[in-house]
Scaffold this motif. Structure first.
Motif, mmCIF file in Angstrom:
data_model
loop_
_atom_site.group_PDB
_atom_site.id
_atom_site.type_symbol
_atom_site.label_atom_id
_atom_site.label_comp_id
_atom_site.label_asym_id
_atom_site.label_seq_id
_atom_site.Cartn_x
_atom_site.Cartn_y
_atom_site.Cartn_z
ATOM 1 N N PRO A 261 0.756 -1.141 0.064
ATOM 2 C CA PRO A 261 -0.058 0.079 -0.103
ATOM 3 C C PRO A 261 0.774 1.145 -0.050
ATOM 4 N N ILE A 262 0.495 2.275 -0.758
ATOM 5 C CA ILE A 262 1.187 3.433 -0.943
ATOM 6 C C ILE A 262 0.105 4.429 -0.586
ATOM 7 N N SER A 263 0.717 5.462 0.407
ATOM 8 C CA SER A 263 -0.232 6.663 0.908
ATOM 9 C C SER A 263 -0.714 7.458 -0.113
ATOM 10 N N PRO A 264 -1.857 7.960 -0.099
ATOM 11 C CA PRO A 264 -2.500 8.771 -0.922
ATOM 12 C C PRO A 264 -1.905 10.262 -0.734
ATOM 13 N N ALA A 265 -1.115 10.492 0.503
ATOM 14 C CA ALA A 265 -0.434 11.690 0.752
ATOM 15 C C ALA A 265 0.942 11.628 -0.108
ATOM 16 N N VAL A 266 1.232 10.425 -0.527
ATOM 17 C CA VAL A 266 2.383 10.321 -1.563
ATOM 18 C C VAL A 266 1.771 10.256 -3.009
ATOM 19 N N PHE A 267 0.866 9.421 -3.293
ATOM 20 C CA PHE A 267 0.744 9.386 -4.924
ATOM 21 C C PHE A 267 -0.201 10.430 -5.239
ATOM 22 N N ILE A 268 -0.943 11.116 -4.421
ATOM 23 C CA ILE A 268 -1.933 12.205 -4.939
ATOM 24 C C ILE A 268 -0.985 13.258 -5.593
ATOM 25 N N PRO A 269 -0.133 13.912 -4.594
ATOM 26 C CA PRO A 269 0.646 14.919 -5.191
ATOM 27 C C PRO A 269 1.591 14.380 -6.565
ATOM 28 N N LEU A 270 1.957 13.234 -6.429
ATOM 29 C CA LEU A 270 3.001 12.842 -7.713
ATOM 30 C C LEU A 270 2.045 12.604 -8.763
ATOM 31 N N ALA A 271 0.709 12.300 -8.698
ATOM 32 C CA ALA A 271 -0.318 12.299 -9.852
ATOM 33 C C ALA A 271 -0.502 13.803 -10.058
ATOM 34 N N GLU A 272 -0.373 14.797 -9.421
ATOM 35 C CA GLU A 272 -0.791 16.142 -9.716
ATOM 36 C C GLU A 272 0.893 16.678 -10.400
ATOM 37 N N GLU A 273 1.838 16.121 -9.781
ATOM 38 C CA GLU A 273 3.052 16.472 -10.805
ATOM 39 C C GLU A 273 3.200 16.096 -12.089
ATOM 40 N N ILE A 274 2.854 14.832 -12.200
ATOM 41 C CA ILE A 274 2.898 14.335 -13.637
ATOM 42 C C ILE A 274 1.766 14.392 -14.477
ATOM 43 N N GLY A 275 0.596 15.270 -13.762
ATOM 44 C CA GLY A 275 -0.305 15.731 -14.819
ATOM 45 C C GLY A 275 -1.348 14.570 -15.045
ATOM 46 N N LEU A 276 -1.460 13.697 -14.147
ATOM 47 C CA LEU A 276 -2.401 12.668 -14.205
ATOM 48 C C LEU A 276 -3.589 12.839 -13.239
ATOM 49 N N ILE A 277 -3.898 13.881 -12.461
ATOM 50 C CA ILE A 277 -4.665 14.197 -11.456
ATOM 51 C C ILE A 277 -6.153 14.040 -11.932
ATOM 52 N N GLU A 278 -6.498 14.633 -13.143
ATOM 53 C CA GLU A 278 -7.606 14.525 -13.526
ATOM 54 C C GLU A 278 -8.215 13.316 -14.049
ATOM 55 N N GLU A 279 -7.230 12.359 -14.379
ATOM 56 C CA GLU A 279 -7.649 11.066 -14.770
ATOM 57 C C GLU A 279 -7.997 10.619 -13.371
ATOM 58 N N LEU A 280 -7.124 10.419 -12.517
ATOM 59 C CA LEU A 280 -7.189 10.035 -11.348
ATOM 60 C C LEU A 280 -8.298 10.454 -10.452
ATOM 61 N N GLY A 281 -8.625 11.628 -10.608
ATOM 62 C CA GLY A 281 -10.031 12.476 -9.890
ATOM 63 C C GLY A 281 -11.166 11.559 -10.420
ATOM 64 N N LEU A 282 -11.207 11.548 -11.712
ATOM 65 C CA LEU A 282 -12.297 11.258 -12.561
ATOM 66 C C LEU A 282 -12.681 9.622 -12.039
ATOM 67 N N LEU A 283 -11.647 8.894 -12.011
ATOM 68 C CA LEU A 283 -11.509 7.441 -11.611
ATOM 69 C C LEU A 283 -12.090 7.350 -10.217
ATOM 70 N N ILE A 284 -11.728 7.990 -9.064
ATOM 71 C CA ILE A 284 -12.279 7.887 -7.814
ATOM 72 C C ILE A 284 -13.943 8.372 -7.865
ATOM 73 N N LEU A 285 -13.624 9.561 -8.541
ATOM 74 C CA LEU A 285 -15.347 10.038 -8.628
ATOM 75 C C LEU A 285 -16.565 9.262 -9.281
ATOM 76 N N THR A 286 -16.115 8.454 -10.419
ATOM 77 C CA THR A 286 -17.039 7.316 -11.032
ATOM 78 C C THR A 286 -17.239 6.299 -9.961
ATOM 79 N N LYS A 287 -15.778 5.946 -9.620
ATOM 80 C CA LYS A 287 -16.131 4.671 -8.656
ATOM 81 C C LYS A 287 -16.819 5.014 -7.414
ATOM 82 N N ALA A 288 -16.769 6.129 -6.844
ATOM 83 C CA ALA A 288 -17.676 6.573 -5.727
ATOM 84 C C ALA A 288 -18.964 6.721 -6.089
ATOM 85 N N CYS A 289 -19.306 7.334 -7.051
ATOM 86 C CA CYS A 289 -20.744 7.469 -7.656
ATOM 87 C C CYS A 289 -21.503 6.098 -7.796
ATOM 88 N N MET A 290 -20.723 5.294 -8.529
ATOM 89 C CA MET A 290 -21.273 3.926 -8.692
ATOM 90 C C MET A 290 -21.644 3.324 -7.604
#
Ligand code: C2E
Ligand code: CA
Ligand code: CA
Length: 650
Positions: free
Chosen positions: A440-469
């Protein structure tokens, strides 16, 4: 011209030759004189005979012999050469001459023996011949005169010819001199023109060189700040690293300087202001750069500095001083502003086989990155362990990319309860990533990483759709809270994305709460505020997460459109021990009531903390006390109709 000279010279020598011939002729025509001398001699012979005949002395015959011999020798001269031909040409000359010869021959043979009678006969014959001979002589003289005259005339003619040729030659010379003068003038003119041409060429060459130089300057310098640019800096660094003399090592230090928050200066104060700021920073670098080998602007708000012969300690001290220099206030367009910077330092010994320019840059970049995130004084010297960390980070980045594209990021849910009724209010969706090798990797680590590499929108959408479903499967219309990065809010499509996710899952927008942090306020972006307004308009609620930690101010509460205050867990930690912390909690609770915002207190781990929160009248609680974040499958209780009761959990 040369041919004419040669011709004239040949002709001249020919005429000179002819003149000599004529002069020779003139000399030769003294034959007439020779003839008259001969006549004289014969007259003397006649005289001697007549004297002899008159005196009748024996001695006088010898006198005749003497005279006769002289005359004979003269006569023999007449028989040869030009005189002979002259006589042959004379009319009667032959006969007279033959007669004279016969008389002389008779006298010569018989003078001594002949009688007086015979002598007087011969004398008579001789005297008779004297008249024609004298005539011949005068004729010869006459002819000689004529010949001399003719020769003189021919000489005159030759003289004229000679004069004409010489005049012609002089004319030729004059012509030649004129031609030479003209040629010279033409040459001078030509030379003048070629000099002008040469000067023009010279000027054009200079212009070209100037242009070349300015082109080269432009190619190697930054147009805004006039500092050397990346190309020049790179080449210089390469030269320094490569060209160190064998046996002599140089310590090379590369400093990468990055202005902090320059972007927000550009965004808030305008690009002109930003440009001016970069120019002033560059000017300070230039002034400061006395000890530096070279400074350059790499681009944007990044600068670099090359130091030679500095040890690690000196380089770091230099970097710190430089940072202090950059951090001093600036006066721009009548405003006083300040900017800080971070500096990464990397060093190597030159010449180096293993560390080239790209490697040194990479190391300084790693140090700069660390200076930004970890270092208190924002100056960091590269050390080998940083490279390992960097490599690991790069590997993690790659793995995260795969995890996001393959939708391997899971969502855990942590329940939120109503403080008073202990009923389930909803859940907070939290991203979870289990790395295939690292666990397990902490979101406090991989969320900023996703922000840095420009993948936060994809990741955010993934969480949002999964949570809504997930929310759509629940029997009760509970709230689902989803964390949103401030970068996601910048996307103009964000409202649509959210609406799509809700629509696809068939979830009422009022059940969705988006948790944002105060960092959105930092940028003061109108478009972000617009998005928040839109979201609230479609029914989505907005919670201010981690309230109290960052840049909280009353302005946050006034400006950001939101519905819920989510007090950060760090404020909860000490409420059971510390009166002041409790006071703060009470303040936030009252603030919520005053502003008519819901207050969620998170991080409740103990019953004591829970009791205090309940006592202060906050609305909602969340924490390990009520439940750790769990996977969707473990949320089974939510799917049943049975309500969560506080009692059943505590
Ligand atoms: P957060 O939004 O403040 O999330 C709450 C964090 O507090 C979670 O950590 C949660 O496990 C933890 N927590 C909950 N109850 C307690 C408690 O009683 N005591 C303590 N000490 N901690 C508690 P987690 O899951 O590690 O998430 C860390 C942060 O990562 C989150 O802080 C959030 O800012 C971010 N994050 C997580 N998921 C997402 C996501 O999907 N999107 C974005 N943008 N950020 C996310
Ligand atoms: Ca949160
Ligand atoms: Ca939080």
């Amino acid at each position: 011209m040369i041919a004419l000279f040669v011709g004239a010279t040949i002709y001249l020598s020919y005429t000179v030759g002819e003149r000599q011939a004529v002069l020779r002729d003139v000399v030769h025509h003294n034959d007439a004189w020779a003839l008259s001398q001969t006549v004289q001699e014969f007259l003397r012979v006649g005289e001697a005979i007549s004297i002899h005949l008159l005196s009748d002395q024996p001695t006088s015959r010898s006198n005749i012999r003497l005279r006769l011999d002289i005359a004979i020798s003269r006569l023999s001269a007449l028989r040869e050469g030009s005189l002979r031909s002259f006589l042959e040409d004379m009319p009667n000359g032959q006969i007279t001459f033959a007669d004279l010869e016969s008389v002389v021959a008779e006298l010569d043979e018989t003078l001594e023996t002949m009688s007086e009678q015979e002598l007087s006969q011969d004398f008579a014959r001789l005297s008779a011949l004297m008249g024609p001979i004298t005539g011949l002589s005068s004729q010869a003289i006459q002819q000689s005169f004529t010949s001399v005259d003719e020769n003189l005339k021919s000489l005159e003619r030759l003289h004229l010819t000679f004069g004409a040729v010489v005049a012609f030659l002089i004319l030729c010379w004059c012509g030649l001199i004129l031609i030479l003068i003209r040629q010279n003038r033409l040459l001078n003119l030509e030379q003048g023109q070629s000099m002008i041409l040469n000067e023009d060429l010279h000027a054009a060459g200079k212009e070209l060189r100037d242009k070349n130089r300015s082109l080269e300057y432009a190619a190697n310098h930054d147009s805004l700040t006039d500092l050397p640019n990346r190309t020049l800096f790179w080449n210089e660094l390469e030269a320094v690293i490569r060209s160190s003399r064998v046996g002599e090592e140089i310590t090379v230090s590369l400093l990468l300087i990055d202005l902090d928050e320059f972007k927000s200066i550009n965004d808030t104060l305008g690009h002109d202001f930003g440009d001016m700021m970069l120019q002033q920073v560059s000017e300070r670098l230039r002034q400061f750069g006395v000890k530096a080998h070279i400074f350059c602007r790499l681009g944007g708000d990044e600068f670099a500095c090359l130091l030679l012969h500095n040890n690690a300690e000196d380089s770091v001290t230099y970097a710190r001083d430089l940072r202090a220099e950059i951090a001093a206030p600036y006066q721009i367009f009548g405003r006083q502003v300040q900017i800080d910077c971070s500096i990464g330092v990397a060093m190597t010994q030159a010449p180096s086989e293993e560390v080239g320019v790209p490697m040194l840059f990479k190391r300084a970049d790693i140090a700069l990155y660390r200076a930004k995130i970890t270092h208190q004084d924002r100056v960091c010297l590269f050390e080998p362990f940083m490279q390992r960390e960097y490599d690991e980070r790069k590997a993690l980045e790659a793995d995260l990319r795969v995890a996001i594209t393959e939708r391997l990021i899971d969502v855990a849910y942590q329940i939120q309860l109503d403080v008073q009724s202990a009923e389930l209010r909803g859940v907070e969706a939290l991203a979870r990533w289990t790395h295939p090798t690292r666990g397990p990797i902490s979101p406090a680590v991989f969320i900023p990483l996703a922000e840095e590499i420009g993948l936060i929108e994809e990741l955010g959408l993934l969480i949002l759709t999964k949570a809504c479903m997930e929310a759509s499967t629940w029997h009760r219309p509970l709230m689902v809270a989803v964390n949103v990065s401030s970068l996601q809010l910048r996307s103009p499509d964000f409202v649509h994305t959210v609406q799509d996710a809700l629509q696809t899952a068939g979830v009422d927008p009022r059940r969705l709460e988006l948790e944002i942090t105060e960092t959105v306020l930092l940028e003061k972006r109108d478009d972000v505020f617009q998005v928040l307004h839109e979201l609230r308009r479609v029914g989505v609620t907005v919670a201010l997460d981690d309230f109290g930690t960052g840049y909280s101010s009353l302005a946050v509460l006034r400006d950001i459109p939101f519905d819920t205050i989510k007090l950060d867990k760090t404020f909860v930690r000490d409420i059971a021990l510390d009166r002041k912390s409790q006071g703060l909690l009470e303040l936030v609770s009252d603030l919520g009531k005053l502003l008519e915002k819901e207050v969620i207190v998170e991080g409740i781990e103990t019953a004591e903390q829970h009791a205090i929160v309940r006592h202060l009248g906050c609305n909602t609680v969340q924490g390990f006390l009520f439940g750790h974040p769990v996977s969707a499958s473990d949320l089974g209780a939510l799917r049943s109709n049975s309500a969560f009761k506080m009692e059943s959990l505590t």
